[in-house]
Each structure stands twice: as structure tokens, then as C-alpha cells.
Design an enzyme around this catalytic site. Sequence first.
Site, PDB file in Angstrom:
ATOM      1  N   SER A 210      47.592  35.985  39.733  1.00  0.00           N
ATOM      2  CA  SER A 210      47.489  37.329  39.200  1.00  0.00           C
ATOM      3  C   SER A 210      46.937  37.300  37.763  1.00  0.00           C
ATOM      4  CB  SER A 210      48.857  38.010  39.279  1.00  0.00           C
ATOM      5  OG  SER A 210      48.746  39.401  39.140  1.00  0.00           O
ATOM      6  N   ASP A 425      44.980  41.750  50.010  1.00  0.00           N
ATOM      7  CA  ASP A 425      45.308  42.192  48.654  1.00  0.00           C
ATOM      8  C   ASP A 425      44.226  43.150  48.175  1.00  0.00           C
ATOM      9  OD1 ASP A 425      45.908  42.474  45.955  1.00  0.00           O
ATOM     10  OD2 ASP A 425      45.178  40.482  45.427  1.00  0.00           O
ATOM     11  N   HIS A 478      49.181  40.073  47.589  1.00  0.00           N
ATOM     12  CA  HIS A 478      49.203  39.762  46.159  1.00  0.00           C
ATOM     13  C   HIS A 478      50.637  39.427  45.761  1.00  0.00           C
ATOM     14  CE1 HIS A 478      47.281  40.174  42.149  1.00  0.00           C
ATOM     15  NE2 HIS A 478      48.513  40.389  41.740  1.00  0.00           N
TER      16      HIS A 478
END
Length: 501
Positions: A210, A425, A478
Site C-alpha cells: 500500500s 483491488d 488490497h
Amino acid sequence: MDLLNTTNTTRGGGGGAGNKQCNWLYFIINVMMTLVLELHLIWSSLLPISYSAAIVTHLPGFPGPLPFHLETGYVGVGGGESSEDVQLFYYFIKSEKNPEKDPLMLWLTGGPGCSALSGLLFEIGPFFFVVEEYNGTLPKLVLKPHSWTQVASIIFIDSPVGTGFSYSTTSQGYETGDLKSSEHLYQFLTKWMINHPEFLNNPLYVAGDSYSGKIVPLVIKGIADGNEAGNEPFINIKGYILGNPVTDQVFDNNKQVQYAHGMGLIPDELYESVKKSCGGNYVQIDPTNVHCWMDMLSFYKCTLGLNPGQILEPLCFFASPKPKEMVVGADGRRSLIRQKSSDFFTPLLPIPLVECRSYAYSLAPNWVNDNRVRNALHIRKGSIGKWERCSYGLRYSVDIQSSIQYHANLSEKGFRSLIYSGDHDMIVPFLGTEAWIKSLNYSILDEWRSWIVDAEIAGYTRTYSNRMTFATVKGGGHTAPEYKPKECFAMFKRWISEEPL
């Protein structure tokens, strides 16, 4: 110690009584400030800085002794050679295979501001919560079968300062950002290695997911520069790993519309219209371009009912949310359209809380904030208040808008890299990651193909001449290891062993 100048001036008559009152007032203030100073000195003596570590053999909620080596501790870092006002907390788990020879990895969780414990518990670590309805008792822990610690020793670190259990002894120490946090991490590694010389020869990798997609390349560059400058100790850095990485706002966010169209979330007509009206730029929209704004509003109306972290799973934002990138661009600013359109969105179907993936996040504070757990983890008393999985009130500066040039620099130095993306994601779509990797203009060594786990396609991969491997994780969100732990462990195990996926 006389902290105040007690010489007073008075106005007009009656100065004697005024002087006595002022003197008493200054005396009381002087005593109070002296006490505050003494308490601060006592506090400082109770919080040893520089380095401290302890072995954890038992954890509340886990039955019996831990079947792996866990160490927790603090390393002091700061702005100068003698400054250690920032105390970074870490969890270190030795490889369960061969810690003397297996790779060592520093793991950074995203956010910025999400605790290392989040990555340890919910992504790649060796234990997890038993997910059941909370009844007021301590949540239970259970072993995970696909922990990355089976083949590598991993340092999970609370970074930047203010994250998890990491804290500062000064107010100024809490001012941080992309550049400063990466500098702190290099200092951390240097000091950690000095105190763990047995790992100096192990190959080192820095990894994260991330928002860490912007930080990891900075840390690698800092290590490489330090090695080239002859700094001691020499750190045996070999490469890096990034999952669903925030990299560049234009690449990351501009691919959301194309991704939504490819996944059948918006119709062809809207896709063609928004491409034309916005000119392919969906991030920085001209305020006078009414047609583009209306098309983007239609886009968000189509997608706001989805869980952007994994579009196949329910949106349970009434539970503890996913990391901040869900609603914030890579530059740290919310999209005006998304902000406004979210005002009229309400989930149509209530979902039982315990059935939501995010329910496990709500168990974490109930476990971590228990005094028995804090004592077992050797958390310094009074160093922080309530632990939070993700802290978003940080005094954090977004210094780097794009990390692409850092990847180019690291490629020139010959570092290995694995970049992977969960293909479900929509926060950081794999299309954006694939696009910036292509922009580096390296030739393809291993063309696009599937990779297999247990006789099933686990995703697709491509390898480039700069020793960079890109991989998608089929069905991953994610971030990918949380949703596809078996497949991601197989991917990591093969890559870290320098085998093809």
C-alpha cells in the site's frame, strides 16, 4: 533552581501588598515548574532510549508457549547523531526454517500510520485471531498455516513515529513524512544490525504494501548510499518486495476508470463518454469542465456501493475500515466528487457484523489494549495511550509525489524486486502498477504467463531485464496476502529462493 525572575514592578500606591502577592504567586509557579522538570527527568530515566529488546515466549490468548522465536523492542532514532527522541517499536520473528542462512526482511505496513501488528496479524505473520463475536473476554489467537516466517526472518516495524507503539519523547519528534521516516528506518536498520550481528551476512530485503510503495524505494536507496559511502555496518541488501503499492498518482488513480470498465462495473457508454470529456485525466479535473464532472459523478454512483479493497466482498464500512487509501488519493487529498457522492450513499442490505472481514480488525484493539498483552509485549508504560490499528492524525508530510524515478535508480544498481497486485483491488488497480513498470522501458525476459498453485492458476506474471518481477494475484484485494494467503506465500517462497513463479 530559580526558573523565574522574581523582580517585580508595581504601579501606584499600595506596592507592598502587591509585591507580597506577586512574590507568593511566583514562588508557587516556581515550585510547580521545578516539580515538572524533576518529573520529566524521572520520566526520562524510566524510559531507556537507544536500544532495548526482550524475548516473548507466551502471549495472552494463545494456548501454551509460542512455537516460534518472537522478540520485541525499541530502537532510538532521530535527527542527529546524538538525538534518539524517536523510539521505533518492532516485532522480530526468526525464520522457522534456517534463521542462520534464510533471508532477513524488514516489513513496512501501509497507511501511512498502520501498525506493524496489522501486517503481522492480518497479512503475512504466524498467528491470527479466532474470529467470533466479541463477548468481553480476551480474543483468542490461532496459528496461520501460510506465514512468510516459515522461510524468512521478518522484522515488523511500527513506522512512522506515532504508529502503533512507536513514540517520541519530544513534540518535535512527531513531525515526520516520506523522507524523514525513510531516514529513521535506515538508522533503525543500522542500529538493529549492530545489536544482531549474527544476521549481518544474511541477504536482506525491504518489503511492504500500500502506501509503503513510496517508502520502501527510499529506504533501499538510503541503504545503498550508506554502503557506497563506507558506513558501518555494511548491510547486505539484495532487493525489495511491494504489494499493491502506492507509487504515482497519475498512474495509480487514473487507471480506476479503466479498471472499473474492464471488470464490468460501468457501461461502455459511460466509459467512452468519460474518456472523451476528461481527456483521460480523472485525477486533476478542470473545475470548468462540467461534462467531465458529471461523468465522474456517474462513475462514482456506479462504484460507491462496492468494497474498493476487494470488489467481490461486501462493503462493511460500519466496522473498522480498510486503510486510508480507500478514499484518499496518492497525494493525500480526497477526491471532491467521491467526498460529495458518498454523502448520499447508504448500504442497502445490513450485513451481520461478524461475517465481515473487517470484523477481525475490531478485535485487535480489544486484545492489544489489554494490560496483560502490553506487559507480555514489553510495551513501555506511559509511552502511548490507546493503541490503534491505523493512526490517521499523524503530523505527516507527503514529500514524494512519485517513486518511479527511485525504481529506475534501483534498477540501475541491480537490485531484485517483486511487485505484486491483487487483481480485485480498485484502490491501487493492477493496471496502474503494470503501466508504471512498463514506463521504465526495460525489455521483457519472461513474457506474460500464468503461475500455478495446487494445479490452479493463482495469477499472472511477467519478468523484466532489470530483475523486476510483476505478478497479479487472482482474487486478491488490497492487500493480496490478506485475501489469498496460500497463493501469496507460494509466490513469496519461490521468489525469495530465486525460483521462477
